[in-house]
Design an enzyme around this catalytic site. Structure first.
Site, PDB file in Angstrom:
ATOM      1  N   HIS A 187     -31.936  63.799 -22.948  1.00 14.14           N
ATOM      2  CA  HIS A 187     -31.285  62.494 -22.897  1.00 14.14           C
ATOM      3  C   HIS A 187     -32.254  61.316 -23.056  1.00 14.14           C
ATOM      4  O   HIS A 187     -31.848  60.222 -23.436  1.00 14.14           O
ATOM      5  CB  HIS A 187     -30.559  62.311 -21.565  1.00 14.14           C
ATOM      6  CG  HIS A 187     -29.367  63.187 -21.404  1.00 14.14           C
ATOM      7  ND1 HIS A 187     -29.433  64.559 -21.514  1.00 14.14           N
ATOM      8  CD2 HIS A 187     -28.078  62.885 -21.143  1.00 14.14           C
ATOM      9  CE1 HIS A 187     -28.225  65.067 -21.317  1.00 14.14           C
ATOM     10  NE2 HIS A 187     -27.383  64.073 -21.088  1.00 14.14           N
ATOM     11  N   CYS A 244     -36.735  65.606 -21.467  1.00 12.73           N
ATOM     12  CA  CYS A 244     -35.310  65.834 -21.223  1.00 12.73           C
ATOM     13  C   CYS A 244     -34.569  65.331 -22.455  1.00 12.73           C
ATOM     14  O   CYS A 244     -34.922  64.281 -23.012  1.00 12.73           O
ATOM     15  CB  CYS A 244     -34.875  65.065 -19.980  1.00 12.73           C
ATOM     16  SG  CYS A 244     -33.097  65.083 -19.715  1.00 12.73           S
ATOM     17  N   GLU A 300     -25.416  59.230 -20.424  1.00 15.28           N
ATOM     18  CA  GLU A 300     -24.055  59.717 -20.709  1.00 15.28           C
ATOM     19  C   GLU A 300     -23.025  58.594 -20.594  1.00 15.28           C
ATOM     20  O   GLU A 300     -21.982  58.641 -21.232  1.00 15.28           O
ATOM     21  CB  GLU A 300     -23.718  60.905 -19.811  1.00 15.28           C
ATOM     22  CG  GLU A 300     -24.669  62.043 -20.129  1.00 15.28           C
ATOM     23  CD  GLU A 300     -24.151  63.428 -19.849  1.00 15.28           C
ATOM     24  OE1 GLU A 300     -23.143  63.568 -19.170  1.00 15.28           O
ATOM     25  OE2 GLU A 300     -24.803  64.374 -20.335  1.00 15.28           O
ATOM     26  N   CYS A 351     -32.677  72.082 -24.813  1.00 16.41           N
ATOM     27  CA  CYS A 351     -32.702  71.710 -23.396  1.00 16.41           C
ATOM     28  C   CYS A 351     -34.082  72.019 -22.802  1.00 16.41           C
ATOM     29  O   CYS A 351     -34.553  73.156 -22.852  1.00 16.41           O
ATOM     30  CB  CYS A 351     -31.621  72.513 -22.677  1.00 16.41           C
ATOM     31  SG  CYS A 351     -31.519  72.182 -20.936  1.00 16.41           S
ATOM     32  N   ASP A 360     -27.855  73.559 -25.942  1.00 16.65           N
ATOM     33  CA  ASP A 360     -28.193  72.611 -24.879  1.00 16.65           C
ATOM     34  C   ASP A 360     -27.192  72.765 -23.736  1.00 16.65           C
ATOM     35  O   ASP A 360     -26.094  73.299 -23.920  1.00 16.65           O
ATOM     36  CB  ASP A 360     -28.167  71.166 -25.406  1.00 16.65           C
ATOM     37  CG  ASP A 360     -28.620  70.190 -24.334  1.00 16.65           C
ATOM     38  OD1 ASP A 360     -29.705  70.399 -23.772  1.00 16.65           O
ATOM     39  OD2 ASP A 360     -27.876  69.247 -24.018  1.00 16.65           O
ATOM     40  N   SER A 361     -27.569  72.249 -22.587  1.00 15.65           N
ATOM     41  CA  SER A 361     -26.665  72.295 -21.438  1.00 15.65           C
ATOM     42  C   SER A 361     -25.449  71.393 -21.662  1.00 15.65           C
ATOM     43  O   SER A 361     -24.434  71.551 -21.000  1.00 15.65           O
ATOM     44  CB  SER A 361     -27.418  71.854 -20.191  1.00 15.65           C
ATOM     45  OG  SER A 361     -27.995  70.584 -20.405  1.00 15.65           O
TER      46      SER A 361
END
Ligand code: DGL
Length: 249
Positions: free
Chosen positions: A183, A181, A150, A70, A7-8
């Site tokens: 997140h 996404c 985050e 990702c 993942d990024s």
């Protein structure tokens, strides 16, 4: 089975969570490119270059499969990664499209795709859905949800006004929403509540598990999974988030 998860940044841990819940792998090697996140605002060439560099990292390990958790990478760099990989590389876009089809077979359903700017610009989900006959599609780049997650703001005023900012103009409640996404599953409850539980939410982690179970033979389940976390910057930070998101001791 040993799997690499790329993942990024930290977001792909939402996919790891689903892999752990279904006990699919003996070992999970996670790499988050925390030094260069976010990918979702970068252009195609950069996303491909970073993804191929991550692939080089995974060549240090004997893995049977590589999952790009990702969505942005899955939308742009999968072909290039597959060309240079010694093992299967699976992205989250195709599994997400298939999971949507299984959840909502009606091709006239009103589908909303959420993603980073890059994922939305790629039109990757739309392409897959169009091929299956779905036409009532819209997409919103809900980029602000990335830093909000985050910051750990899974509920509250900031999140609510951000959801309002993105969704208040919608004329209809979507029949399904693709959480495109890494997140977004962390704020799935808030999104679900926003639409009064009337939209089916498609989560990349669950979609990947569904895809893996229908494409590979998982006769054996693993009660214990060995987890290895690597990051291009601040690996302690990644491990801290992993502890919190994955409820690790
Ligand atoms: N992991 C990215 C994705 O799923 C979100 C964060 C980023 O922009 O890198 O698209």
């Amino acid at each position: 089975m040993r799997v690499g998860v790329f993942d990024s940044g930290v977001g792909g841990l939402s996919v790891v969570k689903s892999l752990l819940e279904h006990k699919l792998f003996e070992e999970i090697i996670y790499f988050g490119d925390t030094a260069r996140v976010p990918y979702g605002v970068k252009d195609q060439n950069t996303i491909i270059r970073y993804s191929l560099e991550a692939l080089e990292f995974f060549k240090n390990f004997e893995i049977d499969l590589l999952i790009t958790a990702c969505n942005t990478v899955s939308a742009y760099a999968l072909d290039e990664m597959r060309e240079q990989s010694h093992c299967d590389v699976i992205g989250v876009v195709d599994p997400g499209v298939l999971a949507l089809k299984n959840a909502i077979p009606n091709i006239d359903a009103n589908i909303l795709i959420l993603g980073t700017k890059a994922t939305v610009k790629s039109g990757a989900y739309e392409k897959g859905l169009h091929e299956l006959g779905y036409n009532n599609l819209s997409a919103i780049a809900t980029s602000l949800l990335v830093p909000i997650v985050e910051e750990g703001l899974y509920e509250g005023e900031v999140l609510q006004s951000t959801l309002n900012h993105y969704f208040a103009h919608l004329e209809k409640t979507p029949d399904a929403i693709i959480l495109g996404c890494t997140h977004f599953p962390l704020v799935a409850t808030a999104i679900d509540n926003y639409f009064d539980g009337k939209s089916s939410l498609i989560h990349s982690g669950e979609a990947i598990v569904e895809y893996l179970e229908s494409h590979y033979d998982f006769t054996k389940r693993f009660e214990e999974t060995s987890l290895k976390f690597f990051a291009s910057e601040n690996p302690e930070g990644l491990r801290r988030v992993a502890k919190e998101w994955l409820n690790l001791a």
